[in-house]
Design an enzyme around this catalytic site. Structure first.
Site, PDB file in Angstrom:
ATOM      1  N   ASP A   3       0.821  -1.203   0.000  1.00 58.63           N
ATOM      2  CA  ASP A   3       0.000   0.000   0.000  1.00 58.63           C
ATOM      3  C   ASP A   3       0.864   1.265   0.000  1.00 58.63           C
ATOM      4  OD1 ASP A   3      -2.168   1.674   0.230  1.00 58.63           O
ATOM      5  OD2 ASP A   3      -3.100   0.574   1.855  1.00 58.63           O
ATOM      6  N   ASP A   4       0.726   2.068  -1.045  1.00 58.55           N
ATOM      7  CA  ASP A   4       1.376   3.384  -1.125  1.00 58.55           C
ATOM      8  C   ASP A   4       2.894   3.332  -1.237  1.00 58.55           C
ATOM      9  OD1 ASP A   4      -1.192   4.288  -0.813  1.00 58.55           O
ATOM     10  OD2 ASP A   4      -0.793   5.575   0.910  1.00 58.55           O
ATOM     11  N   CYS A  41      -6.460   3.598  -3.657  1.00 59.08           N
ATOM     12  CA  CYS A  41      -6.612   2.234  -3.126  1.00 59.08           C
ATOM     13  C   CYS A  41      -7.770   1.451  -3.731  1.00 59.08           C
ATOM     14  CB  CYS A  41      -6.796   2.283  -1.616  1.00 59.08           C
ATOM     15  SG  CYS A  41      -5.609   3.322  -0.758  1.00 59.08           S
ATOM     16  N   LYS A  95      -5.782  -5.948   3.727  1.00 55.88           N
ATOM     17  CA  LYS A  95      -6.680  -4.839   3.405  1.00 55.88           C
ATOM     18  C   LYS A  95      -7.697  -5.176   2.316  1.00 55.88           C
ATOM     19  CE  LYS A  95      -6.464  -0.055   1.694  1.00 55.88           C
ATOM     20  NZ  LYS A  95      -5.596   1.135   1.564  1.00 55.88           N
ATOM     21  N   HIS A  97     -10.952  -2.898   1.541  1.00 64.45           N
ATOM     22  CA  HIS A  97     -11.252  -1.569   1.001  1.00 64.45           C
ATOM     23  C   HIS A  97     -12.105  -1.600  -0.268  1.00 64.45           C
ATOM     24  CE1 HIS A  97      -9.704   2.855   0.665  1.00 64.45           C
ATOM     25  NE2 HIS A  97     -10.966   2.754   1.077  1.00 64.45           N
TER      26      HIS A  97
END
Length: 510
Positions: A3-4, A41, A95, A97
């Site tokens: 993530d990111d 995301c 995750k 999301h």
């Protein structure tokens, strides 16, 4: 899925962050150096799970908010559903999301046999609490469809999720097929990491960057432990590992996309060009760098076909099977990428139909890649280049070494030759109007296939205080009967809602 993680934030892209495991796995596999994801995301994850562009699932605007009655549309057959039909055991850790307002949106209802992780976009790495706004706070760690109170021992999430994944591998028969989707929380904000990982980065003066670097190192160690488990439990010789970031890095939270332009949340290369590689003993040509054009939607058909599953013509996939391009170095079947068309995003003040040659309203945020060319319209997002030396002790908001783009003000259309100019420094829209027109026509054709945007207003029943202090489904069976009316908003409906809200005429049910 990480993530990111910024484009620069891996050792083999020249980072000061040490990632020996990722470097070694990528070097022995295939580095994807023309690989694209989405700027945020939920969009990237939705396209991984469906093999379809955002405009075809109604998720073309922003992310799925915790308080929205919204989720990945149920009519879409997901990647784990396809693999499950092919005989795979399917497991998800980390995750989600992709929405959870009703139980049918939960991971275990969308094709996963098991789920251990969190539903929102971020949260505390230790306590797993998340506040969406004042008074809207709750616990977000789940086992299946229930809160995982008993499984929570306050362990840092990167370590906890890795151990869970290893436990799944240890308890499964390696002779039977398995699909494991490990979606790490790292390295998304908040910047939290065990102290021992900070020691090696004392030389980095900026605290955000230092913590972020330590988080990446912890992630690298986690991937090492996962790889050792794959070998220990007999999976390694017949496995394919795909590594991908979900979007570009966020410089305000320590990430770096240098030398690319822009950041997470933008349609510049820094927001959508991702760190990615494939590691597998099954690769024909190992130790290579692939320049094949690949998009996150491509994993759906690629993995389904690798798993000897079936694809249906009526699925209308936007992804391609790119295994031969990756494994054998053949040309990619993909010739273009629709990065997105967002009808709700802030309109460019100087955008117009005239600027779009009467073909396209350039006030609308959109981006399209065709071969070497990339076209952007509207407001692409934060557009500075941020060199590594700007990570000083001062707050990033006060940085002065950025390359500011003053000459872009007032523009609403850009054209770049991304192959020759991957850093988007030379706008060619005035020099090649015929190319612009052709790409605008293609953009228009894509837009004609778009479904209404799903971006419903906040539902106060989502408040965790009404659900035992836990973020989770809040819809009842009675609510689901009216579901479609609540979810689908076309642009005019959204405009009407916003106007009513500004005038104070919008009243919510309590």
């Amino acid at each position: 899925m990480v993530d990111d993680q910024g484009f620069r934030d891996v050792g083999y892209h020249g980072s000061e962050i040490k990632t020996p495991t990722l470097d070694r796995l990528a070097a022995a596999g295939v580095k994807l150096e023309n690989y694209y994801v989405q700027p945020l995301c939920s969009p990237s994850r939705s396209q991984l799970m469906t093999g379809r562009y955002q405009i075809h699932t109604g998720l073309q605007h922003s992310i799925i908010r915790p308080t929205q009655p919204n989720c990945l549309p149920l009519e879409n057959i997901t990647l784990p559903q396809k693999l499950k039909n092919a005989g795979y055991s399917t497991h998800m850790v980390g995750k989600w999301h992709l929405g959870f307002y009703k139980r049918s949106c939960m991971p275990t209802q969308r094709g996963f046999d098991t789920f251990f992780g969190y539903l929102l976009g971020s949260g505390d790495y230790y306590s797993h609490y998340k506040c969406d706004s004042p008074g809207m706070c709750g616990y977000d760690l789940h086992e299946g469809e229930e809160a995982a109170w008993e499984q929570d021992h306050g362990i840092y999430s990167t370590i906890m999720y890795t151990q869970k994944a290893i436990n799944i591998l240890a308890s499964h028969n390696p002779k039977r097929p398995i699909f494991l989707y490990l979606a790490y929380q790292a390295v998304h904000s908040p910047l939290q990491v065990p102290e021992r990982y900070l020691e090696r980065y004392k030389s980095i003066p900026n605290l955000h960057r230092r913590k972020y670097a330590a988080m990446v190192s912890c992630l690298d160690e986690a991937v090492r432990n996962l790889t050792l488990a794959l070998k220990q439990y007999g999976y390694y010789d017949n496995m394919v590992m795909v590594y991908s970031s979900d979007n570009g890095g966020q410089p305000m939270s320590g990430g770096s996309n240098w030398p690319l332009r822009g950041s997470k949340g933008t349609l510049w290369e820094g927001g959508i060009r991702a760190v990615g590689f494939v590691h597998s003993p099954l690769l024909v040509k190992k130790g290579t760098r692939s320049r094949a054009l690949i998009h996150i939607t491509d994993w759906y058909p690629t993995l389904v076909m690798l798993g000897e599953g079936t694809l249906d013509e009526n699925q209308n996939l936007d992804g391609y099977d790119v295994w031969e391009a990756i494994s054998e170095g053949r040309p990619s079947p993909r010739l273009d990428i629709l990065h997105n068309i967002d009808p709700i995003y802030t309109k460019a003040k100087n955008g117009s139909w005239k600027a779009g040659y009467g073909i396209w309203n350039t006030a609308i945020q959109a981006a399209l890649r065709v071969g070497d060319w990339k076209l952007l319209t509207g407001v692409p997002g934060y557009s500075d280049w941020i060199p590594p030396q700007t990570f000083s002790k001062l707050l990033l908001a006060n940085r002065w070494h950025n390359e500011r783009v003053n000459w872009d003000r007032g523009k609403s259309i850009w054209l770049f030759n991304i192959t020759a100019d991957p850093y988007e420094r030379v706008d060619l829209s005035q020099r090649y109007p015929h190319v612009v027109k052709k790409m605008l026509i293609r953009l228009l054709r894509y837009n004609k296939t778009a479904v209404p945007c799903r971006y419903p207003p906040k539902d106060y029943r989502s408040n965790p205080q009404y659900n035992g202090g836990v973020w989770g489904p809040w819809y009842t069976n009675d609510d689901e009967d009216e579901d479609d009316n609540l979810l689908s908003y076309d642009l005019e409906q959204m405009k009407s809602w916003k106007k009513a809200k500004r005038r104070g005429k919008f009243k919510r049910k309590t």
